[in-house]
Design a protein around this motif. Structure first.
Motif, mmCIF file in Angstrom:
data_model
loop_
_atom_site.group_PDB
_atom_site.id
_atom_site.type_symbol
_atom_site.label_atom_id
_atom_site.label_comp_id
_atom_site.label_asym_id
_atom_site.label_seq_id
_atom_site.Cartn_x
_atom_site.Cartn_y
_atom_site.Cartn_z
ATOM 1 N N THR A 174 -4.417 -1.074 -5.985
ATOM 2 C CA THR A 174 -3.367 -2.079 -5.835
ATOM 3 C C THR A 174 -2.506 -2.049 -7.096
ATOM 4 O O THR A 174 -2.845 -1.371 -8.077
ATOM 5 N N ASP A 230 -7.064 6.400 2.341
ATOM 6 C CA ASP A 230 -7.445 5.114 2.931
ATOM 7 C C ASP A 230 -6.729 3.993 2.187
ATOM 8 O O ASP A 230 -7.014 3.718 1.021
ATOM 9 N N GLN A 231 -5.800 3.347 2.882
ATOM 10 C CA GLN A 231 -4.997 2.326 2.220
ATOM 11 C C GLN A 231 -5.821 1.161 1.673
ATOM 12 O O GLN A 231 -5.416 0.497 0.735
ATOM 13 N N TRP A 232 -6.996 0.928 2.241
ATOM 14 C CA TRP A 232 -7.843 -0.178 1.780
ATOM 15 C C TRP A 232 -8.596 0.189 0.501
ATOM 16 O O TRP A 232 -9.034 -0.691 -0.244
ATOM 17 N N LYS A 233 -8.751 1.488 0.250
ATOM 18 C CA LYS A 233 -9.400 1.948 -0.981
ATOM 19 C C LYS A 233 -8.388 2.272 -2.075
ATOM 20 O O LYS A 233 -8.753 2.429 -3.238
ATOM 21 N N ARG A 234 -7.116 2.394 -1.701
ATOM 22 C CA ARG A 234 -6.049 2.756 -2.636
ATOM 23 C C ARG A 234 -5.906 1.672 -3.701
ATOM 24 O O ARG A 234 -6.108 0.489 -3.437
ATOM 25 N N GLU A 237 0.841 -1.205 0.000
ATOM 26 C CA GLU A 237 0.000 0.000 0.000
ATOM 27 C C GLU A 237 0.872 1.251 0.000
ATOM 28 O O GLU A 237 0.582 2.229 -0.690
ATOM 29 N N TRP A 291 1.383 4.258 -2.869
ATOM 30 C CA TRP A 291 1.375 5.694 -2.567
ATOM 31 C C TRP A 291 2.614 6.340 -3.191
ATOM 32 O O TRP A 291 2.533 7.376 -3.847
ATOM 33 N N GLU A 311 -4.855 7.805 -2.712
ATOM 34 C CA GLU A 311 -6.009 7.657 -1.821
ATOM 35 C C GLU A 311 -5.499 7.497 -0.389
ATOM 36 O O GLU A 311 -4.608 6.688 -0.121
#
Length: 168
Positions: A71, A65-69, A4, A8, A63
């Motif tokens: 992949t 929020d790492q879970w919405k970023r 993640e 970024w 993003e």
């Protein structure tokens, strides 16, 4: 730390490659850190006017929020990544390249200024803590002034060279 964070970083690198300056660029380090943590960046410059798909990809990578970023596989599947290379090869990146040169010159200049400031602080601190005679202090002071003048002249030359390169 995991993929993640890598995504970024990829978003930051892609942003720089597309426009020539980082997304979280600020003269004040605290403000830059705050903008990074808050995810505050813009696509205001002219270099973004024809890059709608690229903007969407960068937004997905930056993003908060790492879970919405996005992949790695999501980024590879993004529409911008599948644009025909031939259609991109005709695009001129002169604005982005000029921006990158300006940004790098400004960074080098700031580092040089910081080095000079640090050396001046050290010399002042050294003078205050010194208990030697005033004639020895005068010699040190004269030497430091000479050194400061040489460094200032060198920095002026670097600045002029960088400005002339930027204007080319």
């Amino acid at each position: 730390y995991g993929t993640e964070c890598d995504m970024w970083s990829f978003g930051c690198i892609l942003y720089i490659l597309l426009c020539g300056y980082p997304p979280f660029d600020h003269d004040d380090d605290d403000a830059a850190a705050r903008e990074t943590v808050e995810g505050y960046y813009t696509f205001d410059g002219d270099e973004w006017s024809d890059k709608k798909l690229a903007i969407d990809l960068v937004r997905g990578l930056l993003e908060l929020d790492q879970w919405k970023r996005l992949t790695a596989s999501g980024a590879l599947k993004h529409k911008w990544m599948s644009i025909d290379r031939k259609s991109l090869s005709g695009k001129h990146m002169t604005g982005s390249i000029a921006n990158l040169k300006k940004y790098l010159a400004r960074r080098r200049w700031k580092k040089a200024q910081s080095a000079v400031r640090a050396s001046l602080r050290l010399s002042r601190k050294s003078r205050r803590s010194s208990t030697s005679s005033s004639s020895s202090n005068d010699k040190k002071h004269n030497s430091l002034n000479k050194l400061k003048n040489v460094v200032d002249a060198a920095l002026d030359q670097v600045k002029l060279k960088e400005e002339s390169k930027t204007n080319e």
